[in-house]
Design a protein around this motif. Structure first.
Motif, mmCIF file in Angstrom:
data_model
loop_
_atom_site.group_PDB
_atom_site.id
_atom_site.type_symbol
_atom_site.label_atom_id
_atom_site.label_comp_id
_atom_site.label_asym_id
_atom_site.label_seq_id
_atom_site.Cartn_x
_atom_site.Cartn_y
_atom_site.Cartn_z
ATOM 1 N N GLN A 29 0.821 -1.198 0.000
ATOM 2 C CA GLN A 29 0.000 0.000 0.000
ATOM 3 C C GLN A 29 0.862 1.257 0.000
ATOM 4 O O GLN A 29 1.747 1.415 0.838
ATOM 5 C CB GLN A 29 -0.898 -0.007 1.230
ATOM 6 C CG GLN A 29 -2.102 0.850 1.095
ATOM 7 C CD GLN A 29 -3.195 0.384 2.030
ATOM 8 O OE1 GLN A 29 -2.956 -0.376 2.952
ATOM 9 N NE2 GLN A 29 -4.392 0.845 1.789
ATOM 10 N N ALA A 32 -0.657 8.249 0.945
ATOM 11 C CA ALA A 32 -1.402 9.282 0.215
ATOM 12 C C ALA A 32 -0.462 10.256 -0.485
ATOM 13 O O ALA A 32 -0.736 10.704 -1.598
ATOM 14 C CB ALA A 32 -2.339 10.021 1.162
ATOM 15 N N ASN A 33 0.660 10.577 0.146
ATOM 16 C CA ASN A 33 1.619 11.504 -0.475
ATOM 17 C C ASN A 33 2.221 10.914 -1.741
ATOM 18 O O ASN A 33 2.377 11.609 -2.739
ATOM 19 C CB ASN A 33 2.738 11.868 0.500
ATOM 20 C CG ASN A 33 2.262 12.782 1.600
ATOM 21 O OD1 ASN A 33 1.221 13.432 1.486
ATOM 22 N ND2 ASN A 33 3.011 12.828 2.679
ATOM 23 N N LEU A 35 0.906 8.621 -3.685
ATOM 24 C CA LEU A 35 -0.134 8.573 -4.714
ATOM 25 C C LEU A 35 -0.375 9.948 -5.320
ATOM 26 O O LEU A 35 -0.516 10.080 -6.538
ATOM 27 C CB LEU A 35 -1.440 8.010 -4.138
ATOM 28 C CG LEU A 35 -1.410 6.536 -3.743
ATOM 29 C CD1 LEU A 35 -2.728 6.150 -3.071
ATOM 30 C CD2 LEU A 35 -1.132 5.652 -4.939
ATOM 31 N N ALA A 36 -0.398 10.972 -4.496
ATOM 32 C CA ALA A 36 -0.602 12.336 -4.991
ATOM 33 C C ALA A 36 0.562 12.766 -5.881
ATOM 34 O O ALA A 36 0.353 13.383 -6.931
ATOM 35 C CB ALA A 36 -0.772 13.297 -3.824
#
Length: 56
Positions: A29, A32-33, A35-36
């Motif tokens: 996984q 979020a960073n 993925l951004a």
């Protein structure tokens, strides 16, 4: 196509390739960073490819 247009297209494609090389793919996984950042790099690469396509 003249030489200047061909040069501009190749430059845009080189920039897109450089951006895509910075995308990090990981097992498991991603945070979020990450993925951004990947999304931002992909968006910028897409703009470069669209720019090269528009020059043809």
């Amino acid at each position: 196509m003249d030489a200047d247009t061909a040069w501009a297209i190749m430059s845009s494609l080189d920039e897109a390739e450089a951006l895509l090389s910075r995308v990090h793919l990981r097992d498991g996984q991603a945070g979020a960073n990450a993925l951004a950042q990947n999304r931002s790099l992909l968006d910028e690469a897409r703009r470069r490819l669209d720019q090269a396509h528009a020059m043809e």
